[in-house]
Design a protein around this motif. Structure first.
Motif, short mmCIF file in Angstrom:
data_model
loop_
_atom_site.label_atom_id
_atom_site.label_comp_id
_atom_site.label_asym_id
_atom_site.label_seq_id
_atom_site.Cartn_x
_atom_site.Cartn_y
_atom_site.Cartn_z
N ASP A 158 48.23 38.59 38.33
CA ASP A 158 48.69 39.79 37.63
C ASP A 158 48.46 41.08 38.43
O ASP A 158 48.72 42.18 37.96
CB ASP A 158 48.01 39.91 36.26
N GLY A 159 47.94 40.92 39.68
CA GLY A 159 47.67 42.08 40.52
C GLY A 159 46.25 42.60 40.41
O GLY A 159 45.85 43.51 41.14
N SER A 160 45.46 42.04 39.49
CA SER A 160 44.04 42.43 39.42
C SER A 160 43.30 41.82 40.60
O SER A 160 43.73 40.81 41.16
CB SER A 160 43.42 41.94 38.11
N CYS A 161 42.19 42.44 41.00
CA CYS A 161 41.44 41.90 42.14
C CYS A 161 39.95 41.91 41.84
O CYS A 161 39.46 42.72 41.03
CB CYS A 161 41.76 42.65 43.42
N GLU A 162 39.24 41.02 42.53
CA GLU A 162 37.82 40.84 42.26
C GLU A 162 37.16 40.18 43.47
O GLU A 162 37.75 39.29 44.09
CB GLU A 162 37.67 39.96 41.02
N TRP A 163 35.93 40.62 43.76
CA TRP A 163 35.14 39.93 44.79
C TRP A 163 34.50 38.71 44.15
O TRP A 163 33.82 38.82 43.13
CB TRP A 163 34.05 40.85 45.33
N LEU A 164 34.70 37.53 44.73
CA LEU A 164 34.04 36.31 44.27
C LEU A 164 32.97 35.91 45.29
O LEU A 164 33.23 35.89 46.50
CB LEU A 164 35.04 35.17 44.12
N SER A 165 31.79 35.59 44.80
CA SER A 165 30.70 35.14 45.67
C SER A 165 30.96 33.71 46.14
O SER A 165 31.84 33.01 45.61
CB SER A 165 29.37 35.19 44.92
N ASN A 166 30.17 33.27 47.09
CA ASN A 166 30.27 31.89 47.57
C ASN A 166 30.15 30.92 46.39
O ASN A 166 30.94 29.98 46.25
CB ASN A 166 29.16 31.63 48.59
N GLU A 167 29.17 31.17 45.52
CA GLU A 167 28.95 30.28 44.37
C GLU A 167 30.16 30.28 43.44
O GLU A 167 30.57 29.24 42.93
CB GLU A 167 27.70 30.72 43.59
N GLU A 168 30.76 31.46 43.24
CA GLU A 168 31.91 31.57 42.33
C GLU A 168 33.17 30.91 42.90
O GLU A 168 34.10 30.59 42.16
CB GLU A 168 32.18 33.04 42.01
N MET A 169 33.18 30.70 44.22
CA MET A 169 34.31 30.01 44.83
C MET A 169 34.30 28.52 44.50
O MET A 169 35.30 27.83 44.69
CB MET A 169 34.31 30.21 46.35
#
Length: 302
Positions: A158-169
């Motif tokens: 939807d065009g939103s963005c977010e930093w994902l940590s290694n764990e969240e990947m």
């Protein structure tokens, strides 16, 4: 698509093309046209483009440098969004590496090794982009992206963005959370490396690069490894034991150098490659009772 093309051009997001042949953007040199092809000029343009496309309700297919990819002969409906030269920025601060999703993985491994930073040696010779590598947890020589990634900037559908940590990947073998659970595009990545002896690191990286050059058929258009290793077996060894090296359907041929590679001898279609994949799967199942799952990503409309 003309209307969407005009909107994207007015938003100045980067290159926008109608009916672009995707064989021009894959390492296998195979693939039909994209209805609309967009190559954003920076991270902000990726976000803007995705928001505009999402508002129109049109599907988006992201690609990087086109390795590990088989695009079907009828091409891809909707928009193909390529992370290219506009996302090849690189910043190194101490042992932290901040890099754009469009940066070449091979170039990054080479550059990092010359700075005396350890952790990327395994990537010497792996084709493709940083974004694709982070997306699929690329690896070789006993290591992979999950060992060094600190975080990644993801743009969602939807065009939103977010930093994902290694764990969240949520990494596992050649897999991340982005493939099924939270589909998104990797536009930036931060890697945490270690200082080491520059000569040793350069030597190890070059050794890995040379090994790939000597054992894999990069003198022909190919997509990299076709099958995941069905551990404890290795895909290439099973193909060789089955006597399938050199087997050919149309313009697609099992490499005589490495059994887990299918090469385009010059006139291969995606249909040829799919038929060859199916033949290999059937033979390996019949001879060894082993299921061969594809590692190459197959996209588009058949």
């Amino acid at each position: 698509m003309e209307k969407l093309k005009k909107k994207l051009e007015e938003a100045n997001v980067g290159k926008v093309l109608l009916n672009e042949p995707l064989k021009n953007h894959t390492t296998m040199k195979i693939g039909g046209p994209a209805d609309l092809f967009v190559e954003p000029k920076n991270v902000e343009s990726v976000i803007n483009a995705i928001k505009i496309i999402h508002e129109e309700g049109i599907p988006i297919t992201p690609i990087g440098r086109g390795s590990n990819l088989l695009v079907l002969d009828e091409g891809i409906r909707g928009v193909v969004l390529k992370l290219g030269e506009g996302l090849n920025h690189l910043e190194v601060t101490g042992t932290e590496v901040h890099v754009g999703g469009g940066y070449s993985l091979v170039s990054l491994a080479t550059t990092i090794s010359k700075k005396g930073l350890s952790g990327f040696e395994f990537a010497g010779g792996i084709p493709g982009s940083v974004g694709g590598a982070v997306y699929m947890n690329a690896g070789a020589h006993g290591s992979d992206i999950s060992k060094i990634l600190a975080k990644a900037l993801i743009v969602f559908q939807d065009g939103s963005c977010e930093w994902l940590s290694n764990e969240e990947m949520n990494y596992s073998y050649r897999t991340s959370v982005l493939q099924k659970i939270r589909p998104g595009i990797v536009v930036e990545a931060v890697f945490q490396l270690k200082e080491g002896d520059k000569a040793t690191i350069v030597h190890e990286m070059q050794k890995n690069k040379d090994y790939r050059r000597e054992t894999q058929p990069y003198n022909y258009p190919c997509a990299g490894s076709i099958f995941r290793n069905p551990l404890p077996n290795y895909a290439g060894q099973l193909v060789e034991k089955a006597g399938l090296k050199g087997y050919q359907i149309g313009g697609a041929k099992v490499s005589e150098l490495h059994g887990n590679f299918i090469v385009n001898t010059g006139s291969a279609t995606a249909s040829d490659v799919l038929a060859l994949i199916k033949h290999i799967q059937n033979v390996i199942m019949e001879k060894f009772g082993v299921e061969m799952k594809t590692e190459v990503e197959i996209i588009g409309k058949n």
